[in-house]
Every structure is written in structure tokens, then in C-alpha cells.
Design a protein around this motif. Structure first.
Motif, PDB file in Angstrom:
ATOM      1  N   ASP A 101       0.694  -1.237  -0.053  1.00 40.22           N
ATOM      2  CA  ASP A 101      -0.056   0.407  -0.205  1.00 40.22           C
ATOM      3  C   ASP A 101       0.992   0.705   0.297  1.00 40.22           C
ATOM      4  O   ASP A 101       2.215   1.380   0.670  1.00 40.22           O
ATOM      5  N   HIS A 102       0.737   2.429  -0.874  1.00 41.34           N
ATOM      6  CA  HIS A 102       1.102   3.455  -0.685  1.00 41.34           C
ATOM      7  C   HIS A 102       2.611   3.135  -0.589  1.00 41.34           C
ATOM      8  O   HIS A 102       3.395   4.245  -0.279  1.00 41.34           O
TER       9      HIS A 102
ATOM     10  N   ALA B 105       4.400   6.583  -2.238  1.00 44.33           N
ATOM     11  CA  ALA B 105       4.473   7.403  -1.053  1.00 44.33           C
ATOM     12  C   ALA B 105       6.066   6.943  -0.542  1.00 44.33           C
ATOM     13  O   ALA B 105       6.550   8.509  -0.041  1.00 44.33           O
TER      14      ALA B 105
ATOM     15  N   LYS C 207      -8.548  -2.873  -1.945  1.00 45.31           N
ATOM     16  CA  LYS C 207      -8.144  -1.413  -2.256  1.00 45.31           C
ATOM     17  C   LYS C 207      -9.209  -0.537  -2.533  1.00 45.31           C
ATOM     18  O   LYS C 207      -8.925   1.142  -1.441  1.00 45.31           O
TER      19      LYS C 207
ATOM     20  N   GLU D 128     -10.535   2.753   0.823  1.00 44.04           N
ATOM     21  CA  GLU D 128      -9.358   4.123   0.453  1.00 44.04           C
ATOM     22  C   GLU D 128     -11.144   3.995   0.380  1.00 44.04           C
ATOM     23  O   GLU D 128     -11.301   5.595   0.914  1.00 44.04           O
TER      24      GLU D 128
END
Length: 309
Positions: free
Chosen positions: A130-131, A134, A241, A245
Motif C-alpha cells: 500500500d502507498h 509515497a 484497495k 480507500e
């Protein structure tokens, strides 16, 4: 050639010469008298000298060439073994992802296709960190690479002779668990998700970085289609996902309700690793709790659908 080897060749040549002389004498003393002759004088000298003069040089040449051939064969065999080892190493390297140490996407799909051809069954898991972008942007690519390495290391522990894991691209991973029953898929997914969630990375800045993963799963029946099964697991991953979200779980937990209702509904609205029937159920449930009107059919006919809470 070494001195020891040359000495051995000379010794063998002399021994061969002496044996030749002995054979010559035996033949001469056996045959010449029968022909009315006598082995003496020049005849005896030639009986001894000729075998020595011929057999020793010839034997030395023969033994030398034989040794060279033997050494050439040994060198050739060694070179072939080294070539085979190099080929095996290159073959493994071509199938192994250099960063994570597990299979590449192509190798993973090859093993998945072979499993299908051999009538294998089991659980196909599709994981995505995930992410991840980032993490790279905030903490640097070195931290992101370490996250991939640690996730790959966890998946590698689930490999065996018939189970295999691979990096399918970027931060996506695949894991096939042979003969894992359908009713144990949820527990296996949750087990892996928790292990990855326990990873704590240290960024160059000193900050601690935690990672998480979403998982889609598909149960593979005998003769399954590798690409189709991976696509189904990928679709389940997308739903997982998407449901995460939307934040439906957090919104429902904040609504005033009894603790029993909150526990039950938070379970229903946790991450769904199944088909869109479950996602529509989540949306409808959230709408009802926030005072709206909604209806949805809660049944699902997809046997391969899997929820992981």
C-alpha cells in the motif's frame, strides 16, 4: 609434464622393452631350432637388441600421447562441468528477481502454467504494498527497496517444492500455495498481511517506516487458466484497495451504536478480498447507517471469491 610423470613413462617404457625382449627370446628359442638354425652370436644379439630398440621408444611415445589424451579429456570434462554450472547459475539468475530473491514475473507464470498442466490445485495470492509511491517519495528509494526486500523475504518462507512466490512488477507480488484448502485461504492471507504489517523500516532520516499490503486471492481448480486466475486475484485485490480507500469502516465505527453492533459491522466492512457483491454491500450498509435508502442483494455465487477481514 612433471618430472614424476616423465619418470613413470620411462619406467613403463623400459618394462615394456624388457617384456618384448623376453617374448623375442621365447619365440626365437622355440621356432629357430625347429627350422634347423641356432640362436647364437649375431642372431642372439639381434633377438635382444631389436625389441629394445623398437619397443622402448615406441612405448614412450605411446604412453606420452596417452597421458596427453587423458589430461585433455580431464580438462574437457572439467570445462564442461564449469560450463554446466555457469549455465545453471545464469538460468537461476534469469528466473530470480535481483532485489527480492524470489521469482521474476515470467518465471512465476511459467511455474504457474506447469502447475496447471500437472493438475495442481491451490490458492493464488496477489499482493500489493500500500502507498508504495509515497514511501519512495517521502523516505527515498533506498527505503522503498528495503521494503520490497523484506516483503520478498517473508514470501520466500512460504516456498517449498510445490509452492512458489514471485515479484510480478514494482510493488506487486504473487504467491501460489499448492493444495491449500479454500477454507484456509482467508487465514493464510491474514497471516501474511500481519507479517508484512510487522515490518519496521528505518529511513535515512532516522524515521521509522511501517508498510502494509492488500491481498487478492483466487482458488485454482484442476486445469485452471494461469492468466485468468491471476486476473481474478488482481480484480479481488482491486476491490480490497477500493474498499479500504473509501474509508467505510472508519465512518461506520464513528456512528453512535452499541458495542455489539459496532463490532459486528466493523467486521462486515473490513477489507474485502472478494467480488463486487461484497463491495456493493459495504456501500449500501454505509448509506443506510447515514440515514439514506439503499438495497442490495447480499448473496454471491462466485465460489472463487474470498474475503479477508
Amino acid at each position: 609434464m612433471t618430472v614424476v610423470l616423465m619418470r613413470r613413462i620411462v619406467e613403463k617404457s623400459i618394462l615394456t622393452g624388457l617384456l618384448s625382449v623376453l617374448a623375442s627370446l621365447v619365440l626365437s628359442f622355440s621356432i629357430v631350432p625347429l627350422l634347423g638354425g641356432q640362436v647364437a652370436g649375431a642372431g642372439l644379439f639381434m633377438t635382444i637388441f631389436c625389441p629394445l630398440a623398437i619397443s622402448i621408444p615406441a612405448s614412450a611415445l605411446h604412453f606420452t600421447q596417452s597421458e596427453r589424451v587423458r589430461r585433455a579429456e580431464a580438462a574437457t570434462k572439467e570445462a564442461l562441468n564449469e560450463l554446466a554450472d555457469a549455465y545453471h547459475t545464469l538460468f537461476l539468475q534469469s528466473r530470480t528477481d535481483g532485489l527480492t530473491g524470489i521469482l521474476t514475473r515470467s518465471a512465476f507464470m511459467e511455474d504457474l502454467a506447469m502447475t496447471s498442466q500437472q493438475g495442481g490445485v491451490g490458492a493464488l495470492l496477489f499482493l500489493d504494498l500500500d502507498h508504495f509511491k509515497a514511501i519512495n517519495d517521502r523516505y527515498g528509494h533506498a527505503t522503498g527497496d528495503e521494503a520490497l526486500r523484506r516483503a520478498g523475504r517473508i514470501l520466500a518462507r512460504y516456498q517449498s517444492q510445490s509452492d512458489f512466490a514471485g515479484r510480478l512488477g514494482g510493488e506487486e507480488f504473487g504467491l501460489f500455495q499448492s493444495n491449500l484448502p479454500f477454507n484456509q485461504m482467508r487465514d493464510r492471507c491474514e497471516e501474511i498481511r500481519e507479517e508484512i504489517a510487522d515490518i519496521v523500516l528505518k529511513a535515512p532520516s532516522g524515521a521509522q517506516v511501517r508498510i502494509s499490503t492488500s491481498i487478492g486471492a483466487c482458488y485454482c481448480q484442476p486445469g485452471f487458466d494461469p492468466s485468468g486466475s491471476l486476473k481474478a486475484a488482481d480484480q479481488n485485490l482491486y476491490q480490497a484497495k477500493l474498499s479500504a480507500e473509501t474509508g467505510l469502516s472508519d465512518r461506520i465505527r464513528r456512528l453512535p451504536q452499541t458495542s455489539c453492533q459496532a463490532e459486528e459491522r466493523s467486521l462486515l466492512t473490513s477489507r474485502c478480498f472478494g467480488c463486487d457483491h461484497h463491495f456493493r454491500l459495504l456501500v449500501a450498509l454505509a448509506t443506510l447507517l447515514m440515514g439514506g435508502e439503499a438495497s442490495v442483494t447480499a448473496s454471491c455465487d462466485n465460489d472463487d471469491c474470498l474475503k479477508v477481514f
